[in-house]
Design a protein around this motif. Structure first.
Motif, PDB file in Angstrom:
ATOM      1  N   LEU A 245       0.823  -1.206   0.000  1.00 43.98           N
ATOM      2  CA  LEU A 245       0.000   0.000   0.000  1.00 43.98           C
ATOM      3  C   LEU A 245       0.866   1.269   0.000  1.00 43.98           C
ATOM      4  O   LEU A 245       0.438   2.315  -0.494  1.00 43.98           O
ATOM      5  CB  LEU A 245      -0.940  -0.017   1.214  1.00 43.98           C
ATOM      6  N   THR A 246       2.086   1.163   0.539  1.00 46.93           N
ATOM      7  CA  THR A 246       3.023   2.296   0.518  1.00 46.93           C
ATOM      8  C   THR A 246       3.175   2.849  -0.887  1.00 46.93           C
ATOM      9  O   THR A 246       3.217   4.061  -1.087  1.00 46.93           O
ATOM     10  CB  THR A 246       4.399   1.829   1.035  1.00 46.93           C
ATOM     11  N   TYR A 247       3.212   1.943  -1.872  1.00 47.68           N
ATOM     12  CA  TYR A 247       3.491   2.353  -3.244  1.00 47.68           C
ATOM     13  C   TYR A 247       2.250   2.888  -3.948  1.00 47.68           C
ATOM     14  O   TYR A 247       2.321   3.272  -5.116  1.00 47.68           O
ATOM     15  CB  TYR A 247       4.125   1.186  -4.008  1.00 47.68           C
ATOM     16  N   ALA A 248       1.124   2.887  -3.264  1.00 48.74           N
ATOM     17  CA  ALA A 248      -0.051   3.587  -3.777  1.00 48.74           C
ATOM     18  C   ALA A 248      -0.187   4.933  -3.077  1.00 48.74           C
ATOM     19  O   ALA A 248      -0.496   5.944  -3.697  1.00 48.74           O
ATOM     20  CB  ALA A 248      -1.304   2.738  -3.551  1.00 48.74           C
ATOM     21  N   VAL A 249       0.081   4.935  -1.757  1.00 48.92           N
ATOM     22  CA  VAL A 249      -0.076   6.164  -0.982  1.00 48.92           C
ATOM     23  C   VAL A 249       0.961   7.208  -1.410  1.00 48.92           C
ATOM     24  O   VAL A 249       0.643   8.386  -1.583  1.00 48.92           O
ATOM     25  CB  VAL A 249       0.042   5.874   0.534  1.00 48.92           C
ATOM     26  N   ASP A 250       2.200   6.765  -1.625  1.00 45.86           N
ATOM     27  CA  ASP A 250       3.274   7.718  -1.913  1.00 45.86           C
ATOM     28  C   ASP A 250       3.056   8.488  -3.219  1.00 45.86           C
ATOM     29  O   ASP A 250       3.094   9.712  -3.223  1.00 45.86           O
ATOM     30  CB  ASP A 250       4.619   6.985  -1.907  1.00 45.86           C
ATOM     31  N   PRO A 251       2.800   7.812  -4.335  1.00 43.02           N
ATOM     32  CA  PRO A 251       2.555   8.599  -5.559  1.00 43.02           C
ATOM     33  C   PRO A 251       1.284   9.443  -5.445  1.00 43.02           C
ATOM     34  O   PRO A 251       1.208  10.529  -6.021  1.00 43.02           O
ATOM     35  CB  PRO A 251       2.423   7.547  -6.656  1.00 43.02           C
ATOM     36  N   MET A 252       0.304   8.928  -4.700  1.00 45.63           N
ATOM     37  CA  MET A 252      -0.936   9.691  -4.518  1.00 45.63           C
ATOM     38  C   MET A 252      -0.627  11.007  -3.811  1.00 45.63           C
ATOM     39  O   MET A 252      -1.102  12.075  -4.200  1.00 45.63           O
ATOM     40  CB  MET A 252      -1.921   8.851  -3.694  1.00 45.63           C
ATOM     41  N   ARG A 253       0.213  10.917  -2.778  1.00 46.79           N
ATOM     42  CA  ARG A 253       0.554  12.126  -2.027  1.00 46.79           C
ATOM     43  C   ARG A 253       1.362  13.078  -2.898  1.00 46.79           C
ATOM     44  O   ARG A 253       1.172  14.282  -2.859  1.00 46.79           O
ATOM     45  CB  ARG A 253       1.333  11.745  -0.764  1.00 46.79           C
ATOM     46  N   ARG A 254       2.266  12.517  -3.693  1.00 45.07           N
ATOM     47  CA  ARG A 254       3.087  13.362  -4.550  1.00 45.07           C
ATOM     48  C   ARG A 254       2.210  14.125  -5.544  1.00 45.07           C
ATOM     49  O   ARG A 254       2.420  15.296  -5.805  1.00 45.07           O
ATOM     50  CB  ARG A 254       4.107  12.501  -5.294  1.00 45.07           C
ATOM     51  N   LEU A 255       1.194  13.403  -6.082  1.00 40.71           N
ATOM     52  CA  LEU A 255       0.260  14.037  -7.013  1.00 40.71           C
ATOM     53  C   LEU A 255      -0.443  15.213  -6.348  1.00 40.71           C
ATOM     54  O   LEU A 255      -0.497  16.318  -6.882  1.00 40.71           O
ATOM     55  CB  LEU A 255      -0.813  13.028  -7.439  1.00 40.71           C
ATOM     56  N   VAL A 256      -0.984  14.959  -5.170  1.00 41.26           N
ATOM     57  CA  VAL A 256      -1.752  15.997  -4.486  1.00 41.26           C
ATOM     58  C   VAL A 256      -0.846  17.169  -4.126  1.00 41.26           C
ATOM     59  O   VAL A 256      -1.185  18.333  -4.379  1.00 41.26           O
ATOM     60  CB  VAL A 256      -2.439  15.424  -3.231  1.00 41.26           C
ATOM     61  N   PHE A 257       0.335  16.877  -3.586  1.00 39.86           N
ATOM     62  CA  PHE A 257       1.241  17.965  -3.166  1.00 39.86           C
ATOM     63  C   PHE A 257       1.757  18.779  -4.348  1.00 39.86           C
ATOM     64  O   PHE A 257       2.065  19.946  -4.208  1.00 39.86           O
ATOM     65  CB  PHE A 257       2.405  17.418  -2.326  1.00 39.86           C
ATOM     66  N   SER A 258       1.837  18.161  -5.510  1.00 40.67           N
ATOM     67  CA  SER A 258       2.316  18.916  -6.665  1.00 40.67           C
ATOM     68  C   SER A 258       1.303  19.981  -7.070  1.00 40.67           C
ATOM     69  O   SER A 258       1.621  20.869  -7.849  1.00 40.67           O
ATOM     70  CB  SER A 258       2.606  17.969  -7.838  1.00 40.67           C
ATOM     71  N   HIS A 259       0.084  19.869  -6.567  1.00 39.00           N
ATOM     72  CA  HIS A 259      -0.930  20.882  -6.878  1.00 39.00           C
ATOM     73  C   HIS A 259      -1.201  21.812  -5.702  1.00 39.00           C
ATOM     74  O   HIS A 259      -2.176  22.556  -5.712  1.00 39.00           O
ATOM     75  CB  HIS A 259      -2.232  20.216  -7.330  1.00 39.00           C
ATOM     76  N   LEU A 260      -0.359  21.751  -4.672  1.00 41.72           N
ATOM     77  CA  LEU A 260      -0.549  22.612  -3.505  1.00 41.72           C
ATOM     78  C   LEU A 260       0.513  23.705  -3.502  1.00 41.72           C
ATOM     79  O   LEU A 260       1.615  23.519  -4.019  1.00 41.72           O
ATOM     80  CB  LEU A 260      -0.441  21.801  -2.210  1.00 41.72           C
ATOM     81  N   HIS A 261       0.160  24.840  -2.911  1.00 46.43           N
ATOM     82  CA  HIS A 261       1.156  25.902  -2.739  1.00 46.43           C
ATOM     83  C   HIS A 261       1.630  25.841  -1.301  1.00 46.43           C
ATOM     84  O   HIS A 261       1.000  26.395  -0.413  1.00 46.43           O
ATOM     85  CB  HIS A 261       0.547  27.267  -3.045  1.00 46.43           C
ATOM     86  N   VAL A 262       2.708  25.105  -1.071  1.00 44.79           N
ATOM     87  CA  VAL A 262       3.237  24.991   0.290  1.00 44.79           C
ATOM     88  C   VAL A 262       4.727  25.300   0.260  1.00 44.79           C
ATOM     89  O   VAL A 262       5.374  25.238  -0.792  1.00 44.79           O
ATOM     90  CB  VAL A 262       3.018  23.577   0.880  1.00 44.79           C
ATOM     91  N   SER A 263       5.258  25.613   1.428  1.00 43.89           N
ATOM     92  CA  SER A 263       6.681  25.975   1.515  1.00 43.89           C
ATOM     93  C   SER A 263       7.550  24.755   1.235  1.00 43.89           C
ATOM     94  O   SER A 263       7.096  23.602   1.368  1.00 43.89           O
ATOM     95  CB  SER A 263       6.973  26.498   2.916  1.00 43.89           C
ATOM     96  N   ALA A 264       8.773  25.006   0.833  1.00 43.46           N
ATOM     97  CA  ALA A 264       9.717  23.920   0.552  1.00 43.46           C
ATOM     98  C   ALA A 264       9.952  23.069   1.788  1.00 43.46           C
ATOM     99  O   ALA A 264      10.077  21.850   1.708  1.00 43.46           O
ATOM    100  CB  ALA A 264      11.042  24.494   0.052  1.00 43.46           C
ATOM    101  N   ALA A 265       9.959  23.734   2.950  1.00 45.57           N
ATOM    102  CA  ALA A 265      10.184  23.008   4.196  1.00 45.57           C
ATOM    103  C   ALA A 265       9.036  22.035   4.441  1.00 45.57           C
ATOM    104  O   ALA A 265       9.240  20.864   4.801  1.00 45.57           O
ATOM    105  CB  ALA A 265      10.307  23.976   5.360  1.00 45.57           C
ATOM    106  N   ALA A 266       7.796  22.480   4.202  1.00 46.76           N
ATOM    107  CA  ALA A 266       6.631  21.622   4.406  1.00 46.76           C
ATOM    108  C   ALA A 266       6.684  20.448   3.451  1.00 46.76           C
ATOM    109  O   ALA A 266       6.438  19.290   3.829  1.00 46.76           O
ATOM    110  CB  ALA A 266       5.354  22.423   4.184  1.00 46.76           C
ATOM    111  N   ARG A 267       7.044  20.743   2.193  1.00 47.60           N
ATOM    112  CA  ARG A 267       7.117  19.669   1.196  1.00 47.60           C
ATOM    113  C   ARG A 267       8.144  18.613   1.618  1.00 47.60           C
ATOM    114  O   ARG A 267       7.880  17.410   1.539  1.00 47.60           O
ATOM    115  CB  ARG A 267       7.481  20.261  -0.167  1.00 47.60           C
ATOM    116  N   ALA A 268       9.297  19.089   2.066  1.00 49.98           N
ATOM    117  CA  ALA A 268      10.359  18.155   2.456  1.00 49.98           C
ATOM    118  C   ALA A 268       9.936  17.315   3.657  1.00 49.98           C
ATOM    119  O   ALA A 268      10.233  16.120   3.742  1.00 49.98           O
ATOM    120  CB  ALA A 268      11.635  18.913   2.767  1.00 49.98           C
ATOM    121  N   ALA A 269       9.202  17.930   4.570  1.00 46.79           N
ATOM    122  CA  ALA A 269       8.817  17.211   5.781  1.00 46.79           C
ATOM    123  C   ALA A 269       7.658  16.254   5.535  1.00 46.79           C
ATOM    124  O   ALA A 269       7.622  15.139   6.066  1.00 46.79           O
ATOM    125  CB  ALA A 269       8.444  18.212   6.871  1.00 46.79           C
TER     126      ALA A 269
END
Lengths: 309, 349
Positions: A245-269
């Protein structure tokens, strides 16, 4: 009421037999029907009808639609809002609900797909499986139809979760929605295949759900749906990398975060990405892992069902 | 009526050949781990025949049907159904048979029409014949008006009728019915037999069925009596009954044991208690009754009532197996219980 219907029918039938015996020809000509030998087209028809049956049953079953939505909504809104108060420092200003939303997108289809696979156990208990097993079609068609049915039903639940994006501050970008949907479809198919594989062996409903609980809940908790997959204690990191399930959650999160305006620190964390020995695993490869697992389990499920006499 | 036709077609031919027969079975054996469920049976069923398998539960009837339907692989022997080998040509056999199982196999969440539709798709029927054929089979079993109702709302009898309609949907050449009327009330049982009768009037079909109801076996052109995995008799019901050669006499007394002893000493007949009355078989039952009363000693328990009946299939069954079908089932139930008790006891020790 039904008793009288039956009695009426009985009298009618006996009457018409007597008429037939008197030599009166049957009123209407018998419709001639012929079952052709098996072909690829006929197998596709079988796959389609097995798939269609799952859809019809799902649409008729509104309670189930509601019930399978409860758990993801609980995690998203109750857990998300509740824990927000504790963790606001660690999320760099990102709402916790936004952070766990990708994970919820995954488990929503996961629970539903499990339910769909469980219907094979029901079908066996109520005898319907036999009707499919004696039909002149390949067992593989039945299993494939079943997996596609489960995936479709699960994705209809997934769409409801996608529609909630606005409530957790995720934009409704068409490309994002499409990508999320594709990933959900893949995951739903794999989970249904997994469930069908288990259902080939486990014949009792209680046992089936027991096994499912035993496998699904740990998979969910370990997957990183509720926490970032970096900086974990080593034992947990190992388990996390082994959890499909890790390999479904991780790309899903990457997809969602790529459409968010968040700080670099938040993205890294919050969206550190999954690594293998320090190597950043690309999203497409992760999706490939899910697809490969799905196909492997589908193959096992087909083999299991073809073996049964 | 059709007894003679069936007899001509099936039994009389001494040279058994697989060609032309609807069902052809040669030395069929099924062995499970310890149990030999079917111990080498041979028979053939002619096209258009209604052929019955009669026997107590556990005699091997269902195992035989499952082998003929390609659901179970035979341990030894061969069988052909509708001209196809049940092991090597599984798909061809399945295309040509219809099945109605003992246990329901309908999807209770779908409507009657949806169940038939699903069946039609799995059996790849031509699109344009599906609707008219569905109407025809549903009308035959009197469920056309209920086609849009969910099967879950149907009574047991209606479900069985729908199963028969579904089994007929693809015009099978051989229709297998495994205990088609088990657990149904007499009224519904009669109507089921009505449909079966109608079926053979209208369609060119061979019907192969199992039952453990004696009265139902009478409907068959020929019956095979099965006991302990073997066929002990096979013929038209009338033929089987005339082979028994004696009538059944039943007497009611106050002391059954004394009456049985008296019958043995004075008349040389072996009587048994069946269903609460002393029962025995004698040739020419009507002539025996006056003799019975003439020679019945006043010291014997007085006879309250007497009845004489022509041989029934029950008697046929008894003359071949030494027991009635009901007693055979009770014995088996006892054996099962005893085995279970032993197993449980063994487990505890």
């Amino acid at each position: 009421m039904s008793a009288t219907t039956e009695r009426g029918a009985a009298v009618g039938a006996v009457g018409s037999v007597a008429a037939g015996a008197d030599g009166a020809a049957a009123a209407t000509p018998v419709i001639s029907v012929h079952v052709p030998p098996h072909s690829l087209a006929s197998e596709l028809r079988a796959i389609r009808i097995v798939w269609q049956r799952d859809l019809i049953r799902f649409v008729n079953d509104r309670i189930r639609i509601a019930a399978t939505l409860v758990q993801p909504l609980l995690f998203l809104f109750v857990l998300g809002s509740g824990l927000q108060r504790l963790s606001s420092a660690g999320t760099h200003g990102v709402n916790l609900k936004t952070f766990i939303y990708p994970g919820i997108l995954c488990i929503a289809v996961m629970f539903t797909a499990m339910f769909s696979a469980a219907s094979i156990v029901w079908d066996r208990e109520f005898g319907f499986l036999r009707e499919m097993m004696v039909a002149p079609v390949r067992r593989s068609s039945i299993v494939i139809g079943k997996c596609l049915g489960g995936a479709t039903v699960a994705c209809s639940q997934g769409i409801i979760m996608i529609l909630l994006a606005g409530l957790v501050h995720v934009p409704y970008a068409p490309l994002l929605i499409l990508a999320i949907f594709g990933l959900q479809l893949l995951l739903a198919f794999t989970i249904t295949a997994f469930g069908v594989m288990i259902a080939a062996r486990i014949k009792q409903m209680q046992a089936f759900f027991g096994v499912m609980q035993m496998i699904v809940m740990p998979m969910f908790f370990i997957s990183g749906a509720l926490f970032p997959a970096s900086g974990l204690p080593q034992w947990l990191e190992i388990l996390n990398r082994l959890d499909p399930l890790t390999y479904a959650v991780d790309p899903m999160r990457r997809l969602v975060f790529s459409h968010l305006h968040v700080s670099a620190a938040a993205r890294a964390a919050l969206d550190p990405g999954v690594t293998w020995w320090g190597w950043h695993v690309p999203g497409l490869l992760e999706a490939g892992v899910i697809a490969l697992l799905g196909l492997a389990m589908l193959a096992v499920a087909i083999a299991e069902f073809s073996r049964v006499e | 009526m059709s007894d003679s036709a069936a007899t001509d077609a099936g039994i009389v031919s001494t040279a058994r050949s697989p060609d032309g027969a609807a069902v052809w079975v040669d030395g069929l054996v099924k062995r499970y781990a310890e149990v030999e469920a079917v111990r080498g049976i041979d028979f053939e069923v002619a096209t258009g025949e209604v052929f019955g398998f009669l026997g107590p539960n556990g005699a091997g009837k269902t195992t035989t049907i499952n082998m003929l339907c390609t659901l179970v692989k035979p341990t030894a022997g061969a069988a052909r159904v509708a001209g196809h080998d049940v092991v090597r040509e599984r798909d061809d056999v399945r295309r040509n048979i219809g099945l109605v199982f003992q246990d329901p196999t309908l999807d209770a969440y779908l409507t009657a029409a949806q169940n038939l539709r699903l069946h039609a798709e799995l059996y790849r029927l031509e699109k344009k014949v599906i609707a008219p054929r569905m109407r025809q089979v549903l009308e035959m079993v009197g469920l056309w008006e209920r086609r849009s109702s969910t099967v879950g709302t149907f009574s047991g009898g209606m479900r069985r009728r729908l199963e028969i309609a579904r089994g007929m949907m693809h015009s099978p050449r051989v229709l297998f019915l495994d205990e088609p009327t088990i657990g149904l009330d007499p009224q519904t049982r009669r109507s089921i037999w009505g449909y079966i009768g109608e079926l053979r009037e209208r369609e060119e079909i061979t019907i192969f069925m199992t039952t453990h109801y004696m009265d139902e076996a009478e409907w068959c052109d020929r019956i095979a009596i099965m006991d302990h995995g073997q066929i002990v008799a096979l013929d038209a019901p009338e033929e089987l009954k005339s082979q028994v050669g004696h009538d059944r006499v039943t007497i009611n007394t106050d002391d059954d044991d004394a009456a049985i002893a008296a019958l043995r000493e004075r008349f040389g007949v072996e009587a048994r208690v069946h269903e609460g009355a002393v029962t025995f078989g004698v040739p020419g039952g009507e002539q025996f009754v006056p003799r019975l009363f003439d020679e019945w000693d006043p010291a014997h328990p007085p006879i309250r009532s007497v009845s004489v009946s022509r041989p029934t299939l029950d008697d046929v069954f008894m003359s071949h197996t030494g027991t009635t079908i009901r007693d055979a089932e009770e014995d088996q139930a006892k054996n099962r219980n005893r085995m279970m008790v032993q197993m449980m006891g063994g487990g505890r020790r």
